[in-house]
Write a protein that holds these residues in place. Structure first.
Motif, mmCIF file in Angstrom:
data_model
loop_
_atom_site.group_PDB
_atom_site.id
_atom_site.type_symbol
_atom_site.label_atom_id
_atom_site.label_comp_id
_atom_site.label_asym_id
_atom_site.label_seq_id
_atom_site.Cartn_x
_atom_site.Cartn_y
_atom_site.Cartn_z
ATOM 1 N N ARG A 1 0.826 -1.200 0.000
ATOM 2 C CA ARG A 1 0.000 0.000 0.000
ATOM 3 C C ARG A 1 0.872 1.267 0.000
ATOM 4 N NH1 ARG A 1 -2.170 2.540 4.134
ATOM 5 N NH2 ARG A 1 -1.490 0.898 5.548
ATOM 6 N N GLU B 1 2.480 1.636 -3.429
ATOM 7 C CA GLU B 1 1.581 2.147 -4.474
ATOM 8 C C GLU B 1 1.603 3.669 -4.518
ATOM 9 O OE1 GLU B 1 -1.639 -1.569 -4.448
ATOM 10 O OE2 GLU B 1 -2.113 0.313 -3.427
ATOM 11 N N ASN B 2 1.788 4.284 -3.344
ATOM 12 C CA ASN B 2 1.868 5.753 -3.301
ATOM 13 C C ASN B 2 3.121 6.266 -3.988
ATOM 14 O OD1 ASN B 2 0.687 8.251 -2.190
ATOM 15 N ND2 ASN B 2 2.615 8.376 -1.045
ATOM 16 N N GLU B 3 4.150 5.426 -4.075
ATOM 17 C CA GLU B 3 5.413 5.802 -4.704
ATOM 18 C C GLU B 3 5.507 5.312 -6.143
ATOM 19 O OE1 GLU B 3 6.997 8.283 -2.464
ATOM 20 O OE2 GLU B 3 8.720 7.221 -3.295
ATOM 21 N N ALA C 1 3.792 13.694 -9.266
ATOM 22 C CA ALA C 1 4.164 13.277 -7.914
ATOM 23 C C ALA C 1 5.363 14.059 -7.402
ATOM 24 C CB ALA C 1 4.474 11.782 -7.893
ATOM 25 N N HIS D 1 -0.026 13.483 1.348
ATOM 26 C CA HIS D 1 -0.361 12.134 1.794
ATOM 27 C C HIS D 1 0.909 11.278 1.896
ATOM 28 C CE1 HIS D 1 -2.639 8.567 2.517
ATOM 29 N NE2 HIS D 1 -2.322 8.009 1.365
ATOM 30 N N LEU D 2 1.067 10.668 3.031
ATOM 31 C CA LEU D 2 2.176 9.753 3.312
ATOM 32 C C LEU D 2 3.547 10.438 3.313
ATOM 33 C CD1 LEU D 2 0.945 6.471 1.604
ATOM 34 C CD2 LEU D 2 1.169 6.921 4.049
ATOM 35 N N ARG E 1 -5.827 12.372 4.907
ATOM 36 C CA ARG E 1 -4.455 12.034 4.518
ATOM 37 C C ARG E 1 -3.745 11.366 5.687
ATOM 38 N NH1 ARG E 1 -4.260 17.397 1.634
ATOM 39 N NH2 ARG E 1 -3.520 18.236 3.612
#
Lengths: 493, 493, 493, 493
Positions: free
Chosen positions: B28, B31-33, B462, D352-353, D395
């Protein structure tokens, strides 16, 4: 140099030998920094492979170019030379080349050079025209040829003149300028019109004599590919720009050196702590960004290509559109090869006395024409090639070299060692076209990789580099000859 | 994991869900990266372009690979997976993929994975064999096929197994090993011998099913070009490695990140102030050298190619043969793709407790075989993947990951963001082979430039990168479409 | 400028206004880069705190110094000025200061300046003597004083002249030179001998008038501490050099900028890929090493202090004795503040045409005296401040600025922004001595930290820096006032 | 380790020797990286200058600290040890020290250590209390003393306990906690309350035994100067933090190494191309910023001190308030030594993150208390020391080491070589207090410069550094002894 010099072996007046002597000192020091060219003199001097070659050169007439010219001569060629930029000539280098190592002002023994610092556009194209006039040499040889058999070009102006000359001769005349014709192209038209009036088939004969051209720059190469794609290219061309030892060295490491040099000579602006904006992250932009960061500037980059943009980000640079950060910029550098990158609306948004500098190619990277016609804008010369433009906003900007290449106009261009790489490629390319003519039907070529590697190899000892040698077993393992070439053609370095 | 796991949907024993849960957390975060892969799920998920695709994957079974696998599944594919390195599997990632986002240990809903950290060579090749066995899937579908219709390969081991399998089947049997046969190839022979005993035409049918392979690495690509040059390539191959967004990102920026990560996790050695030697200045070496310099190490580079050697010098690195400086080195890194780069004579010349690390490809960059058979050498395990080799000289060296890829063995490989670039290329390449099959006759291809640019484009937001857009006028001026592609094929970035 | 100029308000001949006009342009641009000085004009201009101050300045007569001088004048002071280096004067700056913003050549309205580029030693000390002759000003005021009440010094030559003058007057005469007397000190003795002949108590009266000196450099400060330790210091001194905003900015960031600038203007030598040796890793050496690395040079450092040596190593530089690597060096830079750092044996060991440059202080860092008397050595002037020394070995070296400060001799010194920091400290120090005289009994002082922080604060806006403010709660937590000063005195930054 | 261990020579249960054996391997490797400590063992081992010293140590119980402890023992001292951070203990190092090189689990021959990874606050202060209980040793010696005669402290917790203990004993009791009392200080009060109940004069006797403390950190030193300024300091203190070889090495080069190490081990986040924000540009911030830039991050810095802010700008960093850029940040690092630097409003504004990491000192740099009490915030443990905080905004942020020192909690702290510098200072400081007691009346001292230089000198050989030696003539010229010390006390390095 305010009047057009006479057509003569010595193209401009040198009052005494001091200029040539100063230039000769510098050439001698430059030779120490140009190991590639000196190695070619040693390797090929005895066999004179360029005997019979007649080279028309159009490339910044600097000290380094002097070493190139004298290398071509050492390999047997005859040469005529012009600069490819109105500001880039170093007069002492030109003088020294004209006089030659053994000559005197009264009996010059060098090469005819048509170039001086600060030409007008009319003078510039007159000079370019002159390098195609080999009548004196033909007369001396009792030969029939009109012009050169090789062009060594930078930016493509010499090549352009031949192509347009022949085109207009075929069309029976030079077209009239229209409202859309740029100021510079009007001068081209005038120059060709005068030529056609004197001799209506001259450029057709010149084109016929030519074995090819070797081209130095991205911009010039781009023009050549376009000509070839359009079926209009008249002779083979070698794309020297895309030799790795040219594009990855001259463009990147040259700019890394000469951009801060030009900024320093032009202004007293500290780079450290300042916000520098670099438009374009190709090889030129990479070198510019590295140099500015190395001086402690905070560098912001702009790009149109997502791959280059991602590279810039991964290299730690902020990537923004110019509009987004215009009010933060202290030093604005263009290196894109495109036009209208910096427009009047940008200039109006800059901080007071921000520095604007172009290291791309033409002066249209910064829209100088629009600036010059901006109502209320005033130009104040701080010193030659440094102008304060007082803007209607009440703020000023400092424009270097009138928007032309500032590393040449405000400094002395790339340093000799870098140019030794580029020019060793040039000499090898001239040798290819002249001695292996059949290998190059009309088209655009890059040099074979083994020659590219040779250029690099000739520059290692001077830097104390030890090269590791493959064992035969290792070479077999990766499937290359022990002596190279080592990489597939698409390898990117 | 000391015994061969059973052939089953769940290839290894997961005692409880904790491993899979930990892996799912990491997936998870990853996936953000990995914005490129997530964007592909969004773009192509609805249309399921990989429906019907059966992909055999052989690539390090890490958290990032889990996101790749689940992206392939999200686009409609069925997948079986093995790792391409005996040490590189992250068990929690493997477990999470097997269980799947919705599955349980007892009812796994994910993908069959054959990989765990610390495989023996026998286990490794058994796993690779497993990804070609689609009998369970065929039975479920009532289909006739034997194996996959696509390979996704890293290093070429999966491709090698098919080629040798078919070759030996055609020859009627597997040859005997000789004295010159490496330990690993003996295992390959044994694996195929067992396969032929079970089914003498299996690999021939597998090869026939295949639409092609997409290959991740320099080494694997090199094998493919050799196969093709020899006329032995059985199916089309896409060279993902040479996408700019792969070779210039994964190789360079990935190593820049994961080399110091691996050094830090393996040892307590400060990089600052130390002498680090980097063998090879390709993309991997460039990333390694930059990382080490960024930590304050003094970096010495070796090269066989004069162009790369000159680049290293121009980037400020000392360039020497390993022999010349062996006694000064604290950290020795190989990234050449060649063999025998560090030999026993080098190991004997190093400082006491110097660190030896490979980020190239195979463990033969460092001649581990010779070290292992060196009389008087003793191996002491400091911790897994970190071994002190006590040498007959009385000194020791620290060898990481037994000479295999230490950024995978001692760290977690390249970070997700970098792998998102590589893997977005992989997915696009699988899509090309599967949906535009006719465009790729047997041969080796790179992805078209517009796809390469697309990969980059998907990663800009990003990073907060603003891309500058060409005006139509500017695009026309440089002769490219406004939306790209922007560069000629030979452009080097 | 080959003859001694007449003693007059306008100390040297300016044929027309063009030099002064050029200087005024540059001063205006420099003001934009010197926000600290401009802020002081705004803050203190109205209250004229330096009214009555008579300042004798001995500091490189550059464009930046012009802004300093005019700031002192804007605060109410009267000023006389000399340079502290025979090569460092920028004639256009001197001319502009003499003429003044409102003056003309015939009616100069500026400040008496005694400085031009390329003084002889005799001229240099004559100029230094002139700044102590305030007879014209005294006559105009009907005042009794002989000389200035404040010295602003760089390197301590003005301070030295007063101390020796008073010493010799007390001793009743100037001693004879001996064989051990340096060439320069002979000139000092001659200058004072002539002074004593004219007026045997002049320097005693000058010393009596003085409230103190503010000193710019490491070397000058060192002399002051020695004088004070010996009980011979005649008046209070403020050590401006050791303000953080001076030593950590001027010495480090100034050299980072001006060293490559000087190298570029003097030679055509590429820094990239070359081996550069930096003697000394104090602030000057740190700036030099960073600049050279930023241009892609491979930098080797030498140090005598183990702490600085360890810093250099941790910053990634090779640290070696000069002897150990002499044959590898392309560019040799000294920045130690010591003498005989580069000796003839070193010069003889260098590569052909290696560049030798000093950014430390005196020309004895490189043993120029020994070089000048080396049998068989020949000096060839390439251009002013650039000399090829042909050595008996058959090799040559290029010596810049005859071994004196090349960043001043070959370039234009530190850039304005850096000097704005140093000079804002100077003005604040002059203000302290003049307005808080009682706070400074004879001794050597650094500026209080709140003034050092003020200097920094005045330079932040120009760089777009946002300063974070402490909350009262946070300030209390770390025990500092919200508005500073923030650090203990021994904090090292 | 969930229950309080018994008070015994072996403070915690070691089930078998494997932990201690692993620790011993690492200690052996660390010794190779700690040349300063090993040189002290060689120089002072024979003379046993610390015989009779009883040292209570409170400092992160890592492998490097093990080498420090065993060096103190090698010089004759007896030692008891606790960690100064609840997360920083490396259990294998603690085990190895307890067991000792020659001991066994059943017969430990090392040093009593009270520390394990993951203590509660109650356990932490219990451990700190234990290092002051020398009753067993006193009984063995038949001696009268209660506690240690030296403290070696990091952060000042051990020193604080003695000062508060004595204060409350003098006051006749421990005050009640109020609403304003922090959770941690309540534990301190409880710990002391229990101690006073057992023995109402214990801390008064402990304070009386003490010859002094040597303090490692900025924060601890700050407390000492405050105590001394308030007249409350009970014994002399040596400020080890401000030795150049500590503050400029440990703080800067240590963080440069261990910050990226901690980020890598904690997360899979690529640093390259990301926006990293570093709060504070002291030595810690300088190291953090350099490390992040070295990995290709774009670094933004915040500062309260205009001098440090200007340094950051001149080093090429963007300097902004956290509020101004909060929405751009991927990685947020604090290194200020102040509190409430990152507040809940900041956490709510992050991407986020985004990763939040502290390398300053206490966990109040990030206002963890406020985060923990934020309605709607949820904490998810990704793995130990890595927590996802799901915020009411929808977030998440990733908080490392619960806001405590992440380079210790997520990595292994500074590397051995850096700690060798710090710890060599510590040992020299302990030697000063113990063997030159009269030279240090109650007060706070830095080590004399010759010892600081000695520390550096002991680390040069390992890096291959050659130190240049002054000639007597050169030494006289700059007025220093040939063998040092070389700099004035206010020199900033």
């Amino acid at each position: 140099m305010s009047t057009l010099p006479a057509t003569s072996a010595l193209p401009f007046k040198v009052a005494d030998l001091s200029l040539a002597t100063a230039g000769r000192h510098q050439i001698r020091l430059a030779e120490n920094e140009m190991p590639g060219l000196m190695a070619l003199r040693e390797e090929f001097g005895p066999s004179q492979p360029l005997a019979g070659a007649r080279i028309a050169g159009s490339l910044h007439m600097t000290v380094q170019t002097a070493v190139l010219i004298e290398t071509l001569v050492a390999l047997g060629a005859r040469v005529r030379w012009a600069s490819c930029n109105i500001f880039s000539t170093q007069d002492e280098a030109a003088a020294a080349v004209v006089v030659g190592p053994e000559g005197t002002v009264d009996a010059p023994a060098g090469v005819p050079v048509f170039a001086w610092k600060g030409e007008t556009l009319e003078e510039y194209w007159w000079c370019t025209d002159r390098i195609f006039d080999w009548s004196a040499e033909a007369a001396a040889d009792g030969a029939e040829w009109t012009g050169p058999n090789l062009i060594l070009d930078d930016g493509g102006d010499a090549t352009l003149l031949v192509h347009h000359g022949r085109e207009f001769e075929a069309a029976g005349g030079v077209p009239e300028a229209t409202d859309a014709t740029s100021a510079e192209f009007r001068v081209v038209l005038d120059t060709l019109r005068a030529s056609l009036e004197r001799d209506a088939s001259r450029w057709t004969r010149v084109a016929g004599d030519l074995l090819g051209v070797t081209e130095e720059t991205t911009t010039g190469v781009h023009r050549l590919y376009e000509l070839h794609a359009a079926g209009e290219l008249l002779f083979p061309a070698i794309n020297v720009n895309d030799s790795v030892t040219k594009s990855k060295f001259d463009n990147k490491y040259g700019i890394r050196h000469s951009l801060p040099d030009g900024l320093n000579r032009a202004t007293d602006v500290l780079m450290g702590g300042k916000v520098a904006f670099v438009a374009g992250y190709g090889d030129v932009g990479k070198g510019a960004a590295e140099a500015l960061r190395g001086q402690g500037a905070r560098v912001i980059v702009s790009e149109i290509d997502p791959i280059n943009a991602l590279q810039a980000a991964m290299d730690g640079f902020e990537v923004k559109r110019l509009e987004s950060v215009i009010g933060e910029i202290d030093i604005l550098v263009t290196g894109t090869g495109n036009k209208d990158v910096v427009r009047v609306e940008h200039l109006l948004g800059l901080k007071h006395l921000a520095v604007v500098a172009n290291v791309g190619h033409f002066d249209n990277e910064i829209d100088m024409a629009a600036l010059e016609s901006l109502p209320g804008a005033e130009r104040v010369e701080i010193k030659p090639q440094v102008h304060e433009w007082r803007l209607p906003s009440g703020r000023s900007v400092l424009v270097l070299s009138e928007g032309r290449l500032m590393n040449l106009g405000n400094a002395t261009g790339h340093p000799s060692f870098v140019m030794s790489n580029s020019f060793t490629n040039q000499v090898l390319a001239q040798l290819e076209l002249y001695t292996r003519t059949d290998a190059y039907p009309t088209g655009v070529y890059v040099l074979p990789k083994h020659l590219d590697e040779k250029v690099a190899r000739l520059h290692l000892d001077a830097l104390g580099v030890e090269l590791t040698e493959l064992t035969p077993d290792q070479a077999a393992y990766i499937g290359v000859p022990v002596e190279g070439p080592y990489k597939v053609d698409h390898y990117r370095y």
